[in-house]
Design an enzyme around this catalytic site. Structure first.
Site, mmCIF file in Angstrom:
data_model
loop_
_atom_site.group_PDB
_atom_site.id
_atom_site.type_symbol
_atom_site.label_atom_id
_atom_site.label_comp_id
_atom_site.label_asym_id
_atom_site.label_seq_id
_atom_site.Cartn_x
_atom_site.Cartn_y
_atom_site.Cartn_z
ATOM 1 N N ARG A 51 -55.569 64.034 119.000
ATOM 2 C CA ARG A 51 -55.675 63.769 117.133
ATOM 3 C C ARG A 51 -56.439 62.728 116.921
ATOM 4 O O ARG A 51 -56.133 62.847 115.267
ATOM 5 C CB ARG A 51 -54.165 62.488 117.703
ATOM 6 N N ARG B 116 -53.330 81.791 128.622
ATOM 7 C CA ARG B 116 -52.235 80.679 127.940
ATOM 8 C C ARG B 116 -51.716 81.232 126.623
ATOM 9 O O ARG B 116 -52.557 81.831 125.680
ATOM 10 C CB ARG B 116 -52.788 79.098 128.047
ATOM 11 N N GLN C 247 -47.681 70.541 120.394
ATOM 12 C CA GLN C 247 -48.819 71.021 120.416
ATOM 13 C C GLN C 247 -48.011 72.759 119.880
ATOM 14 O O GLN C 247 -49.294 72.503 118.236
ATOM 15 C CB GLN C 247 -49.595 72.303 121.499
ATOM 16 N N ASP D 46 -46.120 66.596 131.918
ATOM 17 C CA ASP D 46 -47.100 66.721 132.398
ATOM 18 C C ASP D 46 -47.025 65.517 133.727
ATOM 19 O O ASP D 46 -47.598 65.505 134.875
ATOM 20 C CB ASP D 46 -48.172 65.685 131.734
ATOM 21 N N LYS E 204 -48.975 75.776 131.551
ATOM 22 C CA LYS E 204 -49.840 74.870 131.843
ATOM 23 C C LYS E 204 -51.176 76.132 132.182
ATOM 24 O O LYS E 204 -50.960 77.172 132.485
ATOM 25 C CB LYS E 204 -48.917 74.148 132.420
HETATM 26 C C1 S3P Z 1 -50.336 68.098 124.854
HETATM 27 C C2 S3P Z 1 -48.480 68.448 124.560
HETATM 28 C C3 S3P Z 1 -47.506 68.828 126.075
HETATM 29 C C4 S3P Z 1 -48.778 68.379 127.542
HETATM 30 C C5 S3P Z 1 -50.211 69.465 127.284
HETATM 31 C C6 S3P Z 1 -50.115 68.183 125.775
HETATM 32 C C7 S3P Z 1 -50.032 67.611 123.490
HETATM 33 O O1 S3P Z 1 -47.750 70.494 125.688
HETATM 34 O O2 S3P Z 1 -47.821 69.307 128.432
HETATM 35 O O3 S3P Z 1 -50.987 68.769 128.124
HETATM 36 O O4 S3P Z 1 -50.827 66.903 123.307
HETATM 37 O O5 S3P Z 1 -49.355 67.332 121.852
HETATM 38 P P1 S3P Z 1 -47.083 71.484 125.120
HETATM 39 O O6 S3P Z 1 -47.216 70.569 123.427
HETATM 40 O O7 S3P Z 1 -47.068 72.716 124.973
HETATM 41 O O8 S3P Z 1 -45.943 70.715 125.887
#
Ligand code: S3P
Length: 489
Positions: free
Chosen positions: A27, A122, A169, A313, A340
């Site tokens: 970010r 994915r 995400q 995670d 994942k």
């Molecule tokens: C992340 C969000 C999580 C996490 C990933 C990193 C992020 O995934 O599992 O390792 O940086 O926004 P999801 O948003 O798909 O749950």
């Protein structure tokens, strides 16, 4: 895949600074690239995933350079991005692909996002559908996977969107697209996912209208960001130290954002001797130092669906700890683990079963029956997150090395940080989450206890640990650097 082993001839003891938080690093690079002016980022994670984001941002016009652990980003300004001359390669990173898809959907040019084999499997419909409602034009494979061909549309419309799954995400993808859209873009969720984007946008001058709502046309201005150490990396050390007799680690500057701290709650519920101290903020992000000691008598716990987003995670590492606990640990509502980088439920359940652990895998979770394990070989699992986890599991037991290794990832007999008396006195120590204060020496076993650590391809991490532990012994302040983990993305 070759498993490399390193023999640990002592408990894990020392003080270390885990690498920078990956989510926050992505970010920081993206927002700095969109901002007007030059941003300064310290503690950025130097891993491949963040490099993929940084390289993509360079390809659309940002200038990014790292030296001495400081990353300077000259942003293009929000409307200054340029058309990339070739496909943007997101490597293995779902976060890079999903967040950048949000930005690129709103540009006056087209782009193509590609990834490695795992990323190309994915699910991307979860972002394509809401972005399409905003007016984006994105083509994926018939299975809804990458490559993503994005026909940029600078006239997106804001959206009110309720997330079908707790996913930071998706949420962040939409908020980033919303920066360019007409009107406001608001995202709601039934379970709170990590909120790093919401916390960082105001740092770059974009106020949120309500907890998760941005106004289109808001401008980003350059900012300084200090990236906390990643609780997801700390998780392996928390677990290893809790299960290896005589261990005591102090993990410094770890991000303890409440949307990420589920592992601390689980450790507490299992009865682990984990304490946090020195809580403070890096920008808007809470950080703390975490001290963990070997903990006898851990108990299995129920991890309900509502806890899952805050520890998604860390679940593989938690599954390993569950092996050493008495009773059953039940994890539910974790179906997201199947999409994942690998199917982490299947990989963990197969791997643990290979090591003689009794497990029961169900569609959205797993039951792990704690108790003794026998040695075994783990074969054929993808070289992704669950692997180091299985190594940590191996660390608590006497595995035979698959390949010889030296024993440099330890520091025998040294106290955890010379500052312990000063910093870890009862007045400063805070229990992780509620509960009564433990006897500081509760459950400790200081006797020598030979361990073996199976380590497939994690040479860097262990070398880093060894370096930090060595530095810790040498520097007068106990080795605490400003920002130990500058990357070079
Ligand atoms: C992340 C969000 C999580 C996490 C990933 C990193 C992020 O995934 O599992 O390792 O940086 O926004 P999801 O948003 O798909 O749950």
């Amino acid at each position: 895949m070759i498993l490399i082993t390193r023999t640990l001839s002592s408990p894990l003891r020392g003080k270390l600074h885990p690498p920078g938080d990956k989510s926050i690093s992505h970010r920081a690079v993206i927002l700095a690239s969109l901002a007007e002016g030059e941003s300064r980022i310290t503690g950025l994670l130097g891993a491949e995933d963040v490099k993929a984001t940084a390289n993509a941002c360079r390809q659309v016009g940002a200038h990014i350079r790292t030296s001495d652990g400081v990353t300077m980003v000259q942003g293009t300004g929000q409307t200054g991005l340029q058309q990339p001359s070739r496909a943007l390669d997101m490597g293995n990173s779902g976060t890079a692909m999903r967040l950048l898809a949000g930005v690129l959907s709103a540009q006056p040019f087209d782009s193509v996002l590609i990834g490695d084999e795992s990323l190309s499997r994915r699910p991307m419909r979860r972002i394509i559908e809401p972005l399409t409602h905003m007016g984006a034009k994105i083509e994926a494979t018939p299975a809804g996977t990458a490559p993503l061909r994005i026909q940029g549309n600078p006239a997106l419309q804001g959206i009110d969107y309720h997330l079908p799954v707790a996913s930071a995400q998706i949420k962040s993808c939409l908020l980033l697209a919303g920066l360019y859209a007409k009107g406001s873009t608001c995202v709601s969720e039934s379970q709170q996912s990590r909120d790093h984007t919401e916390k960082m946008l105001p740092v770059f001058g974009v106020p949120l209208e309500s907890p998760c709502c941005v106004q289109g046309g808001s401008k980003l201005t350059a900012a300084n960001v200090r990236v906390p150490a990643d609780i997801s990396s700390a998780a392996f050390f928390l677990v290893a130290a809790a299960m290896i007799p005589g261990s005591e680690l102090l993990l410094c500057d770890v991000g303890v954002n409440t949307t990420r701290d589920g592992i601390l709650r689980v450790l507490h519920a299992m009865g682990a001797d984990v304490r946090i101290r020195n809580r403070r903020l890096f920008g808007q992000e809470p950080v703390a130092d975490i001290r963990v000691r070997y903990s006898k008598g851990l108990k299995g716990v129920d991890i309900p669906a509502c806890w899952v987003p805050s520890l998604i995670d860390e679940l593989p590492a938690i599954m390993v700890l569950a092996v050493t606990a008495s009773g059953t640990t039940r994890i539910r509502g974790a179906a997201e683990l199947r999409v994942k980088e690998s199917d982490r439920l299947a990989v963990m359940s197969t791997g643990l079963a290979c090591l003689g652990v009794r497990v029961n895998e169900i569609e959205d979770g797993i039951d792990i029956m704690g108790g003794a394990t026998q040695g075994g070989e783990v074969d054929g699992a993808p070289p992704l997150l669950p692997y180091p986890t299985l190594h940590v599991e191996a660390a608590g037991h006497d595995y035979q090395p698959v390949e010889g290794g030296d024993a440099h990832a330890h520091r025998q007999g040294a106290p955890v940080g010379d500052t312990r008396d000063q910093d870890l006195g009862p007045a400063e120590v805070e229990k992780v989450v509620g509960g009564e204060d433990h006897d500081m020496d509760h459950g400790r076993d200081q006797g020598p206890h030979p361990q073996r650590l199976v380590e497939p391809g994690q040479r860097l991490r262990l070398d880093q640990l060894a370096e930090e532990l060595r530095a810790d012994q040498q520097t007068p302040d106990g080795g605490r650097g400003e920002q130990g983990e500058g990357g070079n993305p």
